[in-house]
Scaffold this motif. Structure first.
Motif, PDB file in Angstrom:
ATOM      1  N   GLY A  13      48.800  15.889  58.534  1.00  0.00           N
ATOM      2  CA  GLY A  13      47.593  15.287  57.972  1.00  0.00           C
ATOM      3  C   GLY A  13      46.344  16.056  58.356  1.00  0.00           C
ATOM      4  O   GLY A  13      45.450  16.269  57.535  1.00  0.00           O
ATOM      5  N   GLU A  14      46.294  16.503  59.611  1.00  0.00           N
ATOM      6  CA  GLU A  14      45.148  17.281  60.081  1.00  0.00           C
ATOM      7  C   GLU A  14      45.039  18.610  59.331  1.00  0.00           C
ATOM      8  O   GLU A  14      43.946  19.133  59.141  1.00  0.00           O
ATOM      9  N   LEU A  15      46.183  19.150  58.919  1.00  0.00           N
ATOM     10  CA  LEU A  15      46.204  20.421  58.194  1.00  0.00           C
ATOM     11  C   LEU A  15      45.942  20.235  56.700  1.00  0.00           C
ATOM     12  O   LEU A  15      45.925  21.197  55.946  1.00  0.00           O
ATOM     13  N   GLY A  16      45.778  18.990  56.289  1.00  0.00           N
ATOM     14  CA  GLY A  16      45.457  18.729  54.897  1.00  0.00           C
ATOM     15  C   GLY A  16      46.662  18.420  54.016  1.00  0.00           C
ATOM     16  O   GLY A  16      46.523  18.303  52.808  1.00  0.00           O
ATOM     17  N   ALA A  17      47.845  18.302  54.607  1.00  0.00           N
ATOM     18  CA  ALA A  17      49.037  17.970  53.830  1.00  0.00           C
ATOM     19  C   ALA A  17      48.981  16.493  53.480  1.00  0.00           C
ATOM     20  O   ALA A  17      48.981  15.644  54.360  1.00  0.00           O
ATOM     21  N   ARG A  18      48.938  16.190  52.221  1.00  0.00           N
ATOM     22  CA  ARG A  18      48.803  14.798  51.791  1.00  0.00           C
ATOM     23  C   ARG A  18      50.045  14.279  51.088  1.00  0.00           C
ATOM     24  O   ARG A  18      50.330  13.096  51.127  1.00  0.00           O
ATOM     25  N   ASP A  19      50.769  15.143  50.418  1.00  0.00           N
ATOM     26  CA  ASP A  19      51.940  14.650  49.698  1.00  0.00           C
ATOM     27  C   ASP A  19      53.171  14.714  50.597  1.00  0.00           C
ATOM     28  O   ASP A  19      53.221  15.493  51.554  1.00  0.00           O
ATOM     29  N   ARG A  72      50.701  25.196  51.903  1.00  0.00           N
ATOM     30  CA  ARG A  72      49.258  25.225  51.575  1.00  0.00           C
ATOM     31  C   ARG A  72      49.012  24.994  50.113  1.00  0.00           C
ATOM     32  O   ARG A  72      49.678  25.223  49.243  1.00  0.00           O
TER      33      ARG A  72
END
Length: 72
Positions: A13-19, A72
């Protein structure tokens, strides 16, 4: 040491992974891949040289980097 699954999920989540696929990919890279590499060599009971091969860390790093790059 591999990250705990809950921590890997938080990091995803911190790395921006949402799915879910991206989160799974990050968990695979940080938890499952290193664990399976170590487990396989420990389970052989020394029959095939025992212990981790010298290149195991590099292999895990390369595989994790490839998985994380595609997240990414």
């Amino acid at each position: 040491m591999a990250a705990a699954p809950g921590r890997a999920h938080h990091l995803a989540g911190e790395l921006g992974a949402r799915d879910p696929q991206a989160v799974e990919r990050i968990t695979l890279a940080l938890v499952d891949l290193p664990l399976s590499l170590v487990r396989r060599h420990l389970r052989d009971g020394g029959r095939y040289g025992g212990g981790l091969p010298a290149h195991a860390e590099e292999l895990a790093e390369d595989c994790a980097a490839a998985l994380l790059e595609t997240a990414r």
